[in-house]
Design a protein around this motif. Structure first.
Motif, short mmCIF file in Angstrom:
data_model
loop_
_atom_site.label_atom_id
_atom_site.label_comp_id
_atom_site.label_asym_id
_atom_site.label_seq_id
_atom_site.Cartn_x
_atom_site.Cartn_y
_atom_site.Cartn_z
N ILE A 242 -67.77 19.50 -6.60
CA ILE A 242 -66.45 18.85 -6.58
C ILE A 242 -65.35 19.92 -6.51
CG2 ILE A 242 -64.81 17.64 -8.09
CD1 ILE A 242 -67.11 15.72 -8.79
N SER B 141 -60.70 11.75 -5.53
CA SER B 141 -61.29 10.49 -5.98
C SER B 141 -61.15 9.46 -4.86
CB SER B 141 -60.60 10.00 -7.25
OG SER B 141 -59.34 9.46 -6.90
N ILE B 142 -61.85 8.33 -4.99
CA ILE B 142 -61.78 7.32 -3.93
C ILE B 142 -60.37 6.76 -3.79
CG2 ILE B 142 -64.22 6.63 -3.96
CD1 ILE B 142 -63.35 4.22 -5.71
N GLU B 143 -59.54 6.97 -4.84
CA GLU B 143 -58.15 6.52 -4.73
C GLU B 143 -57.28 7.60 -4.10
OE1 GLU B 143 -58.22 5.78 -8.78
OE2 GLU B 143 -58.63 3.64 -8.59
N ILE C 145 -59.02 15.74 -7.97
CA ILE C 145 -59.74 15.70 -9.25
C ILE C 145 -59.39 16.94 -10.05
CG2 ILE C 145 -62.05 15.89 -10.27
CD1 ILE C 145 -62.97 14.05 -7.94
N ASN D 297 -60.31 -1.61 -13.39
CA ASN D 297 -61.21 -1.00 -14.37
C ASN D 297 -62.63 -1.57 -14.32
OD1 ASN D 297 -59.50 0.89 -15.94
ND2 ASN D 297 -58.27 -0.96 -16.17
N CYS E 216 -59.21 12.00 -22.17
CA CYS E 216 -58.99 12.02 -20.73
C CYS E 216 -57.50 11.89 -20.45
CB CYS E 216 -59.75 10.88 -20.06
SG CYS E 216 -59.56 10.84 -18.30
N GLU F 184 -55.86 4.28 -21.42
CA GLU F 184 -57.24 4.74 -21.53
C GLU F 184 -58.22 3.57 -21.49
OE1 GLU F 184 -57.95 7.98 -21.97
OE2 GLU F 184 -56.08 8.86 -22.71
N TRP G 122 -59.85 2.17 -19.31
CA TRP G 122 -61.10 2.35 -18.53
C TRP G 122 -62.26 2.68 -19.46
CZ3 TRP G 122 -64.27 6.58 -18.41
CH2 TRP G 122 -63.79 7.73 -19.04
N THR H 42 -73.44 10.42 -13.86
CA THR H 42 -72.27 9.71 -14.39
C THR H 42 -71.04 10.60 -14.34
OG1 THR H 42 -73.80 8.64 -15.90
CG2 THR H 42 -71.50 8.33 -16.35
N VAL H 43 -71.25 11.92 -14.50
CA VAL H 43 -70.12 12.85 -14.49
C VAL H 43 -69.37 12.80 -13.15
CG1 VAL H 43 -69.51 15.31 -14.59
CG2 VAL H 43 -71.07 14.34 -16.28
N PRO H 44 -70.05 13.06 -12.01
CA PRO H 44 -69.31 12.95 -10.74
C PRO H 44 -68.90 11.52 -10.42
CG PRO H 44 -71.64 13.34 -10.32
CD PRO H 44 -71.43 13.55 -11.79
N ALA H 45 -69.69 10.53 -10.87
CA ALA H 45 -69.32 9.14 -10.56
C ALA H 45 -67.96 8.80 -11.16
CB ALA H 45 -70.39 8.18 -11.08
N LEU H 46 -67.74 9.18 -12.42
CA LEU H 46 -66.45 8.88 -13.06
C LEU H 46 -65.32 9.69 -12.43
CD1 LEU H 46 -67.44 8.63 -16.83
CD2 LEU H 46 -66.52 6.80 -15.41
N LEU H 47 -65.61 10.94 -12.07
CA LEU H 47 -64.57 11.77 -11.46
C LEU H 47 -64.20 11.21 -10.09
CD1 LEU H 47 -65.86 15.35 -12.37
CD2 LEU H 47 -63.79 14.25 -13.22
N LEU H 48 -65.20 10.80 -9.31
CA LEU H 48 -64.92 10.32 -7.96
C LEU H 48 -64.33 8.92 -7.96
CD1 LEU H 48 -68.10 11.72 -6.17
CD2 LEU H 48 -65.76 12.56 -5.95
N LEU H 49 -64.72 8.10 -8.95
CA LEU H 49 -64.18 6.74 -9.00
C LEU H 49 -62.71 6.74 -9.37
CD1 LEU H 49 -66.90 4.52 -10.73
CD2 LEU H 49 -66.09 4.35 -8.38
N GLY H 50 -62.31 7.64 -10.25
CA GLY H 50 -60.91 7.54 -10.68
C GLY H 50 -60.43 8.73 -11.47
N ASN H 51 -61.04 9.92 -11.24
CA ASN H 51 -60.55 11.12 -11.89
C ASN H 51 -60.67 11.03 -13.41
OD1 ASN H 51 -59.43 13.64 -11.96
ND2 ASN H 51 -57.37 13.02 -11.39
N LYS H 52 -61.78 10.46 -13.87
CA LYS H 52 -61.98 10.30 -15.31
C LYS H 52 -63.03 11.28 -15.81
CE LYS H 52 -59.38 6.64 -15.25
NZ LYS H 52 -57.94 6.92 -15.33
N SER H 53 -62.75 11.89 -16.96
CA SER H 53 -63.73 12.78 -17.57
C SER H 53 -64.64 11.99 -18.49
CB SER H 53 -63.02 13.88 -18.37
OG SER H 53 -62.37 14.75 -17.48
N PHE H 54 -65.93 12.21 -18.31
CA PHE H 54 -66.94 11.51 -19.11
C PHE H 54 -66.76 11.84 -20.59
CE2 PHE H 54 -71.71 11.45 -20.18
CZ PHE H 54 -71.70 10.10 -20.45
N TYR I 126 -65.53 0.73 -13.78
CA TYR I 126 -66.03 1.51 -14.92
C TYR I 126 -66.98 0.67 -15.78
CZ TYR I 126 -62.09 4.30 -13.46
OH TYR I 126 -61.22 5.02 -12.70
#
Lengths: 177, 193
Positions: free
Chosen positions: A98, A105-107, A111, A44, A31, B67, B69, B27-39, A47
């Motif tokens: 998306i 993102s919420i921040e 994306i 974090n 990532c 990393e 997170w 989980t895929v959109p949740a991680l992207l929307l929470l903080g731009n993270k790829s599952f 997560y």
């Protein structure tokens, strides 16, 4: 591409003499679309909470079960195919939405999704992982959940997987890619 | 018949695929929307190496704290496992296909108390030839293979396919092919050890 440049042109972090941090981290699917925002460690926790929910699903749907993996690879049950198939469909629709709506993102960050690069040696890596998956009945995620359920001996499997990752890193430059 | 299950009893039963699969997909959109993270989960193993045993290897010379997170996420998975096992455990033995249980009985695997067979994965089994294959060599293959393939079931099969990445489709097919080959052609010999 442009988003990446914006993120990293400002302050490239030099972790190794010849490699920027970005270059090293982007090797091999990681990532790298990290945040520019300066956030405390506690940011974090969300997560971690998501991981907890995910872990509960893993256990309750028996995805981390060695028996379910055996049934999958013997075509004796539809369960795992249903799980992976419906997960991919839901994931695909989500990513489509998306992208379609340019969601942030919420921040408030845009994306961005990295493309996966192909090399033919991934085939051998994939087969090798498939062997390990069939033997242990676990991919990396389920290993953590299995330990959580009280199967303490799986710590050995997890440490072996970490060792396998280390061996890959150690010999990466001599392996064909 | 009137169902008088409590909510908790209902939750304690094994969850069907059509509940679990969509939740995992989300989980895929949740991680992207929470903080731009790829599952992706297997990267966490690399971060552990980078944090604990980098040994001046270039592949592990990066700022793993960026990393972190990912380590929170896998830590959460572990805690989720504890919660599911302590509070939401299914009291019934694991139901498996009759053909599978008949075959496993020939290898001495008859304990269905736990989703992880205690006859195969136990401290007492660790130093047997079968135990070394099942726990140590299997684990090495998972760790080495996922990195060589550039991801695991989450990063390639779920995240990669969700993002329509053809290298991930190739990788997923290889995971499955490797699994079929091992399960049907080699594993029976390992289980007989």
């Amino acid at each position: 591409m442009s988003a990446k440049d914006i993120t990293y042109s400002e302050k490239p972090f030099t972790a190794h003499q010849n490699n920027t941090d970005y270059e090293v981290r982007s090797q091999n699917a990681m990532c790298v679309n990290e945040s520019k925002l300066d956030k405390p460690l506690s940011s974090n926790i969300k997560y971690g909470l998501l991981g907890i929910l995910f872990g509960i699903v893993f256990v309750k749907a028996e995805i981390i079960s060695w028996f379910r993996i055996q049934e999958m690879f013997r075509l004796q049950s539809f369960h795992m195919y249903g799980v992976i198939g419906s997960a991919v469909v839901v994931g695909m629709i989500s990513v489509l939405l998306i992208k379609r709506y340019n969601a942030k993102s919420i921040e408030g960050e845009k994306i961005n999704l990295e493309s996966k690069k192909f090399n033919k040696w991934q085939i051998y890596g994939g087969l090798l992982f498939g062997f390990g998956w069939a033997i242990t009945g676990a991919c990396p995620g389920p290993l953590f959940a299995q330990i959580g359920t009280g199967a303490s001996v799986i710590i050995v499997t997890l440490l072996s997987a970490i060792a396998g990752t280390w061996v890959y890193g150690r010999f990466r430059t001599s392996l064909p890619h | 018949m009137k169902k008088n299950y409590t909510m908790l009893e209902w939750i304690k039963q094994p969850w069907p695929w059509y509940i679990a699969g969509p939740l995992i997909g989300l989980t895929v959109p949740a991680l992207l929307l929470l903080g731009n993270k790829s599952f992706g989960i297997s990267s966490s193993l690399r971060h552990v190496c980078a944090a604990c045993i980098p040994s001046k290897i270039p592949f592990f010379q990066y700022d793993w704290k960026k990393e972190i997170w990912n380590l929170f996420f896998v830590g959460g998975i572990l805690i989720g496992g504890i919660i599911a096992a302590q509070l939401l455990a299914n009291p019934e033995p694991i139901q498996v296909n009759a053909k599978l249980s008949a075959e496993l009985a020939t290898y001495g695997v008859t304990n269905y108390e736990s989703i992880i067979p205690k006859d195969l994965f136990a401290w007492s089994e660790l130093l047997t030839a079968r135990g070394i294959f099942m726990m140590v060599i299997g684990g090495l293959m998972v760790g080495f293979g996922t990195r060589y393939a550039g991801g695991c079931t989450s990063g390639h099969a779920i995240m990669g396919l969700s993002n329509l990445q053809w290298p991930s489709l190739v990788a997923t097919c290889c995971f499955m092919a490797g699994g079929f080959f091992m399960t049907n052609l080699i594993l029976p010999y390992i289980l007989k050890l």
